[in-house]
Design an enzyme around this catalytic site. Structure first.
Site, PDB file in Angstrom:
ATOM      1  N   ASP A   1       0.764  -1.310  -0.002  1.00 51.03           N
ATOM      2  CA  ASP A   1      -0.022  -0.010   0.031  1.00 51.03           C
ATOM      3  C   ASP A   1       0.761   1.266   0.001  1.00 51.03           C
ATOM      4  OD1 ASP A   1      -2.554  -1.311   0.272  1.00 51.03           O
ATOM      5  OD2 ASP A   1      -2.250  -1.733   2.522  1.00 51.03           O
TER       6      ASP A   1
ATOM      7  N   ARG B   1      -0.290   2.743  15.768  1.00 51.58           N
ATOM      8  CA  ARG B   1      -0.660   3.758  14.838  1.00 51.58           C
ATOM      9  C   ARG B   1      -0.510   5.177  15.319  1.00 51.58           C
ATOM     10  NH1 ARG B   1       0.714   0.520  11.146  1.00 51.58           N
ATOM     11  NH2 ARG B   1      -0.787  -0.281  10.199  1.00 51.58           N
TER      12      ARG B   1
ATOM     13  N   ASP C   1      -7.217   1.452  10.492  1.00 45.91           N
ATOM     14  CA  ASP C   1      -5.933   2.131  10.420  1.00 45.91           C
ATOM     15  C   ASP C   1      -5.978   3.759  10.125  1.00 45.91           C
ATOM     16  OD1 ASP C   1      -4.532   0.286  11.759  1.00 45.91           O
ATOM     17  OD2 ASP C   1      -3.879  -0.577   9.756  1.00 45.91           O
TER      18      ASP C   1
ATOM     19  N   SER D   1      -1.745  -9.312   3.841  1.00 45.06           N
ATOM     20  CA  SER D   1      -1.503  -7.954   4.322  1.00 45.06           C
ATOM     21  C   SER D   1      -1.089  -8.153   5.890  1.00 45.06           C
ATOM     22  CB  SER D   1      -2.793  -7.218   4.090  1.00 45.06           C
ATOM     23  OG  SER D   1      -2.554  -6.052   5.083  1.00 45.06           O
TER      24      SER D   1
HETATM   25  N1  ARG Z   1      -7.635  -5.822  12.643  1.00 47.49           N
HETATM   26  C1  ARG Z   1      -6.608  -5.049  13.487  1.00 47.49           C
HETATM   27  C2  ARG Z   1      -6.439  -3.573  13.895  1.00 47.49           C
HETATM   28  O1  ARG Z   1      -7.612  -3.307  13.480  1.00 47.49           O
HETATM   29  C3  ARG Z   1      -5.254  -5.184  12.671  1.00 47.49           C
HETATM   30  C4  ARG Z   1      -4.895  -4.289  11.411  1.00 47.49           C
HETATM   31  C5  ARG Z   1      -3.894  -4.655  10.542  1.00 47.49           C
HETATM   32  N2  ARG Z   1      -3.447  -3.974   9.583  1.00 47.49           N
HETATM   33  C6  ARG Z   1      -2.998  -4.059   8.612  1.00 47.49           C
HETATM   34  N3  ARG Z   1      -3.005  -3.139   7.812  1.00 47.49           N
HETATM   35  N4  ARG Z   1      -2.818  -5.402   8.094  1.00 47.49           N
HETATM   36  O2  ARG Z   1      -6.133  -3.281  14.571  1.00 47.49           O
END
Ligand code: ARG
Length: 418
Positions: free
Chosen positions: A12, A92, A121, A171
């Site tokens: 990404d 984050r 995110d 991912s």
């Molecule tokens: N579901 C998890 C969260 O919202 C993991 C997100 C993982 N992010 C990613 N870009 N693969 O915190």
């Protein structure tokens, strides 16, 4: 014009660099924040430069992450929906704050991230960035262009952007506190993940150690200060990082630490999420067990509500919400006596606390014992039980009488309980 982009080196954000260049004509400054993801940071810098960024920052924030984010999660027993120890969610806001710092240094208030419009995110990045820099402009190319992973892969191929082979399948987001695996065959919620999704936890029964092992965790004021021989005394953040890495390795080797659940994202989507979080699961379980030893039942019950609220705020991008600071103050107050030692036993993927002790323990063997030497006066119990159940007993009598009257009048039928 410069734009500061949060850059992980994945699909990404690599696509995002090129998009910011060709679509907007920006000079891209990339920011890679080390939160313990254990990636090859040099290779990430080179990848960014190969795609043509004007400047790249690598910021080591592992200690800050451990001390100011992960340890708060331990004290809060932070588990979103009772399961997810919030690894990505915690990192984050820290990453966002570093991007804001770099943008200031570079004299721009244009910020960018590689999040899609479907996840959490974007919520965490956007809110933290805006909270720290209200006048900033945020660009999220993948979200803005409504790109799918297939489109991104095709774009990357056309633009000659190198993509790690793992990224084609899943991912991944990982840091000190856990590893999230999404996409690919994991999106079939009715199917077991294939073994190759896992990197931290030993999932091959043939490779699991035949013996069991113990992990000794010492807590001081609610935070771990030693795991086996790895110590982190007096707020030593370097030690915290080492302790967590050590616990990840050991518990992972014994097959402990996989989470597989259905999760409610902020944007309303239900998603199947798979995580590896060996240290987080064992440390939080040990911490909880120690709290049960030293806190009163009233404190425990109330704190559980606070923990749920805390986890929801952390998950949904509200790390800088003032309520979060209020909750942290309450939690800190509860941790004053959460000091002591906990032993966790692990064996072929299972783990449980087998021993706990504290100078502030409320556990009194004299009160608890069923053997001789008991100090508990059983004669007090009789009256207590009568008062404890008083309303329930009265309510049952009143309702039974009411029902019997109605049966006599022919209004109700005779029921089994009547
Ligand atoms: N579901 C998890 C969260 O919202 C993991 C997100 C993982 N992010 C990613 N870009 N693969 O915190």
């Amino acid at each position: 014009m410069r734009v500061a982009l949060a850059y992980s080196g994945g699909l990404d954000t690599s696509v995002a660099i090129r998009w910011l260049q060709v679509k907007y004509g920006y000079d891209v400054v990339t920011v890679t924040v080390d939160v313990g993801q254990n990636d090859d940071l040099k290779a990430i810098e080179e990848r960014a430069k190969a795609i043509g960024v004007v400047k790249h920052y690598t910021i080591d924030a592992r200690e800050e992450f451990a001390r100011d984010y992960v340890m708060l999660c331990v004290k809060a027993n932070g588990l979103y929906e009772g399961k997810y120890p919030l690894a990505t969610a915690l990192a984050r806001p820290l990453i966002a704050s570093k991007v804001v710092d770099v943008a200031r240094k570079e004299g721009t208030d244009i910020l960018a991230h590689g999040c899609t419009g479907k996840g959490n995110d974007q919520v965490r990045f956007d809110i933290t960035m805006k909270a720290l820099s209200p006048s900033c402009t945020i660009i999220a190319p993948i979200r803005d262009m409504n790109m799918t992973r297939d489109v991104e892969l095709e774009f990357a191929r056309r633009e000659g952007i190198e993509v790690a082979s793992e990224a084609k399948r899943y991912s991944i987001d990982q840091n000190l506190w856990g590893r999230a695996i999404e996409g690919g065959d994991l999106e079939s919620a009715d199917k077991e993940p294939s073994a190759d999704a896992f990197r931290w936890v030993n999932v091959d029964p043939k490779l699991l150690p035949d013996d069991s092992c113990y992990m000794h965790i010492e807590f001081d004021h609610g935070v771990p200060v030693a795991i086996d021989d790895v110590r982190a005394d007096d707020g030593d953040a370097r030690g915290m990082v080492e302790m967590i890495e050590y616990a990840n390795e050991k518990a992972g080797r014994y097959g402990v630490g996989i989470i597989d659940h259905i999760e409610d994202r902020v944007v309303g989507i239900k998603s199947r999420e798979v995580y590896e979080a060996p240290a987080a699961l064992t440390i939080i379980e040990a911490h909880r067990e120690l709290e049960k030893l030293v806190l009163t039942s009233h404190q425990l019950r109330f704190k559980q509500m606070v923990e749920q609220q805390w986890s929801m705020l952390a998950y949904s991008g509200l790390w800088l919400e003032p309520l979060m600071a209020d909750l942290n103050r309450f939690i800190d107050s509860t941790q004053e006596y959460v000091s002591g030692k906990v032993t966790v036993k692990m064996y072929k993927g299972s783990f449980r606390v087998v021993a706990r002790s504290s100078p502030y323990s409320l556990y009194d063997e004299g009160l608890a014992t069923y053997s001789k030497g008991s100090t508990f006066d059983q004669s007090l119990a009789r009256g207590f039980v009568e008062l404890w159940g008083l309303q329930s007993i009265v309510a049952n009598r009143v309702r039974r009488n009411h029902h019997e009257d109605r049966v006599m009048q022919g209004v109700d039928e005779v029921s089994m309980h009547g």
